[in-house]
Design a protein around this motif. Structure first.
Motif, PDB file in Angstrom:
ATOM      1  N   GLY A  58      40.585  -9.994  -4.487  1.00  0.00           N
ATOM      2  CA  GLY A  58      40.018 -10.663  -3.328  1.00  0.00           C
ATOM      3  C   GLY A  58      38.594 -10.234  -3.032  1.00  0.00           C
ATOM      4  O   GLY A  58      38.173 -10.168  -1.868  1.00  0.00           O
ATOM      5  N   ILE A  59      37.817  -9.949  -4.096  1.00  0.00           N
ATOM      6  CA  ILE A  59      36.446  -9.446  -3.960  1.00  0.00           C
ATOM      7  C   ILE A  59      35.475 -10.433  -4.597  1.00  0.00           C
ATOM      8  O   ILE A  59      35.770 -11.046  -5.630  1.00  0.00           O
ATOM      9  N   GLY A  60      34.303 -10.601  -3.983  1.00  0.00           N
ATOM     10  CA  GLY A  60      33.274 -11.463  -4.534  1.00  0.00           C
ATOM     11  C   GLY A  60      32.742 -10.926  -5.854  1.00  0.00           C
ATOM     12  O   GLY A  60      32.774  -9.715  -6.107  1.00  0.00           O
ATOM     13  N   MET A  61      32.198 -11.811  -6.688  1.00  0.00           N
ATOM     14  CA  MET A  61      31.782 -11.426  -8.034  1.00  0.00           C
ATOM     15  C   MET A  61      30.421 -10.752  -8.071  1.00  0.00           C
ATOM     16  O   MET A  61      30.128  -9.992  -8.997  1.00  0.00           O
ATOM     17  N   LEU A  62      29.541 -11.019  -7.100  1.00  0.00           N
ATOM     18  CA  LEU A  62      28.146 -10.600  -7.213  1.00  0.00           C
ATOM     19  C   LEU A  62      27.858  -9.224  -6.641  1.00  0.00           C
ATOM     20  O   LEU A  62      26.815  -8.655  -6.914  1.00  0.00           O
ATOM     21  N   GLY A  63      28.762  -8.662  -5.840  1.00  0.00           N
ATOM     22  CA  GLY A  63      28.556  -7.325  -5.318  1.00  0.00           C
ATOM     23  C   GLY A  63      27.479  -7.255  -4.249  1.00  0.00           C
ATOM     24  O   GLY A  63      26.958  -8.277  -3.792  1.00  0.00           O
ATOM     25  N   THR A  64      27.106  -6.036  -3.869  1.00  0.00           N
ATOM     26  CA  THR A  64      26.126  -5.838  -2.795  1.00  0.00           C
ATOM     27  C   THR A  64      24.768  -5.364  -3.313  1.00  0.00           C
ATOM     28  O   THR A  64      23.734  -5.816  -2.841  1.00  0.00           O
ATOM     29  N   LEU A  69      22.719  -3.984 -10.041  1.00  0.00           N
ATOM     30  CA  LEU A  69      23.748  -4.582 -10.895  1.00  0.00           C
ATOM     31  C   LEU A  69      23.113  -5.436 -11.993  1.00  0.00           C
ATOM     32  O   LEU A  69      23.561  -5.426 -13.144  1.00  0.00           O
ATOM     33  N   PHE A  70      22.068  -6.166 -11.636  1.00  0.00           N
ATOM     34  CA  PHE A  70      21.357  -6.972 -12.633  1.00  0.00           C
ATOM     35  C   PHE A  70      20.721  -6.068 -13.691  1.00  0.00           C
ATOM     36  O   PHE A  70      20.766  -6.379 -14.897  1.00  0.00           O
ATOM     37  N   ALA A  71      20.144  -4.950 -13.247  1.00  0.00           N
ATOM     38  CA  ALA A  71      19.559  -4.001 -14.203  1.00  0.00           C
ATOM     39  C   ALA A  71      20.634  -3.429 -15.114  1.00  0.00           C
ATOM     40  O   ALA A  71      20.426  -3.299 -16.328  1.00  0.00           O
ATOM     41  N   ARG A  72      21.815  -3.114 -14.549  1.00  0.00           N
ATOM     42  CA  ARG A  72      22.910  -2.596 -15.359  1.00  0.00           C
ATOM     43  C   ARG A  72      23.337  -3.634 -16.393  1.00  0.00           C
ATOM     44  O   ARG A  72      23.600  -3.308 -17.549  1.00  0.00           O
ATOM     45  N   VAL A 184      31.044  -4.317 -11.487  1.00  0.00           N
ATOM     46  CA  VAL A 184      30.140  -3.653 -12.433  1.00  0.00           C
ATOM     47  C   VAL A 184      30.365  -4.191 -13.844  1.00  0.00           C
ATOM     48  O   VAL A 184      29.414  -4.384 -14.607  1.00  0.00           O
ATOM     49  N   MET A 185      31.631  -4.459 -14.182  1.00  0.00           N
ATOM     50  CA  MET A 185      31.956  -5.004 -15.504  1.00  0.00           C
ATOM     51  C   MET A 185      31.466  -6.440 -15.669  1.00  0.00           C
ATOM     52  O   MET A 185      31.219  -6.881 -16.791  1.00  0.00           O
ATOM     53  N   PHE A 186      31.315  -7.179 -14.565  1.00  0.00           N
ATOM     54  CA  PHE A 186      30.995  -8.606 -14.637  1.00  0.00           C
ATOM     55  C   PHE A 186      29.567  -8.872 -15.104  1.00  0.00           C
ATOM     56  O   PHE A 186      29.310  -9.831 -15.841  1.00  0.00           O
ATOM     57  N   TYR A 187      28.613  -8.045 -14.702  1.00  0.00           N
ATOM     58  CA  TYR A 187      27.203  -8.354 -14.947  1.00  0.00           C
ATOM     59  C   TYR A 187      26.801  -8.366 -16.423  1.00  0.00           C
ATOM     60  O   TYR A 187      26.050  -9.256 -16.851  1.00  0.00           O
ATOM     61  N   PRO A 188      27.244  -7.403 -17.267  1.00  0.00           N
ATOM     62  CA  PRO A 188      26.858  -7.496 -18.682  1.00  0.00           C
ATOM     63  C   PRO A 188      27.282  -8.802 -19.358  1.00  0.00           C
ATOM     64  O   PRO A 188      26.450  -9.457 -20.009  1.00  0.00           O
ATOM     65  N   PRO A 189      28.567  -9.261 -19.241  1.00  0.00           N
ATOM     66  CA  PRO A 189      28.891 -10.540 -19.885  1.00  0.00           C
ATOM     67  C   PRO A 189      28.137 -11.717 -19.283  1.00  0.00           C
ATOM     68  O   PRO A 189      27.836 -12.691 -19.995  1.00  0.00           O
TER      69      PRO A 189
END
Length: 289
Positions: A58-64, A69-72, A184-189
């Motif tokens: 129940g958490i949004g995908m983009l984070g805070t 996160l984009f850099a990661r 955190v796992m979402f941003y690389p893919p």
């Protein structure tokens, strides 16, 4: 004496095993399918995998902390490309041994950039691991004509990948304080799926067997990352290091069994030094916690 695995060690063992399977499948699929294409397809499945995890939580995908996160994700894209390229173009055991040096680089960067304590014992462990890399790579300017007959470009990419992986790990450690692991796992893919087609050349239509390899890569590596993330959250550094060292053993077994690649004495010796350095670093970190 009965060997008992804690829940965290079980997660790490499963994650390590899945990563080793993914590495073998990358090697098999990469014989014909370009690296960028493999990355793109892994990224598509990775997005779906993270979406399911985040939907359940129940958490949004983009984070805070989106810029971090984009850099990661961007660093993760470069690191993953280097990992795939090294696995495809180097013997599997050699590639995994070299890539496994990242704990030593993480310790050095954390010391230099973040001011974390490392101590004399930690520095000696880092030196031991780096000596192991030198034995595996055997650069010509040190070993002369007896140097390793490994692809120099693949070696350079692998070594660069170690640095990028280490930077990504430091960023993840910062993000873990505020972000859900699946975010955190979402941003690389996500970055991989957008960027890899821009650099891809000579895409091919995978055969049915190659599609199975690619699906296996995506599932095993995303699953491995998920279980290792769970292990990192609940287990001590020393035990984590001990379990993850098994990835080198798995790589040697898969390389010998499926690829006909028998590690030479230099690779075995260098691998033992890297494992020893990693274990000492893990114990040092565990004592400081």
């Amino acid at each position: 004496m009965k060997l008992t695995l804690t829940p965290g060690m079980r997660f790490m063992l499963l994650g390590t095993f899945l990563f080793s399977i993914g590495s073998l499948l990358i090697k098999l699929a990469g014989e014909r399918v370009p690296t960028m294409e493999l990355l793109f397809l892994r990224g598509v499945v990775g997005i779906g995998f993270c979406w399911v995890l985040l939907r359940r939580a129940g958490i949004g995908m983009l984070g805070t902390r989106r810029w971090l996160l984009f850099a990661r994700g961007s660093v993760g894209f470069v690191a993953l490309f280097a990992e795939f390229y090294a696995i495809v173009h180097l013997p599997l055991a050699d590639a995994i041994v070299i890539l496994f040096t990242h704990p030593a680089i993480v310790a050095l960067l954390a010391w230099v950039i973040l001011g974390e304590k490392i101590g004399t014992k930690g520095l000696m462990a880092v030196a031991t691991s780096l000596t192991g890399v030198v034995l595996v790579c055997r650069p010509g300017f040190i070993f002369g004509s007896s140097g390793a007959a490994l692809d120099p470009l693949a070696l350079a990419v692998a070594l660069g990948g170690i640095v990028m992986t280490s930077i990504a790990i430091l960023v993840v450690r910062t993000l873990a304080k505020t972000e859900h692991p699946a975010v955190v796992m979402f941003y690389p893919p996500m970055i991989i799926t957008v960027v890899s087609p821009l650099f891809a050349q000579g895409w091919v239509m995978p055969t049915p067997v190659e599609w199975l390899y690619i699906l296996g890569i995506a599932l095993s590596m995303n699953g491995g990352q998920y279980y290792m993330t769970r292990g990192y959250a609940i287990e001590s550094a020393a035990r984590i290091s001990a379990v993850t060292c098994l990835e080198i053993v798995f790589a040697a077994i898969w390389g010998a069994s499926f690829l006909g690649e028998i590690p030479d004495a230099w690779t075995i010796g260098g691998g033992l030094l890297i494992v020893a350095g990693t274990l000492v670093l893990g114990q040092t970190a565990d004592l400081e916690e």
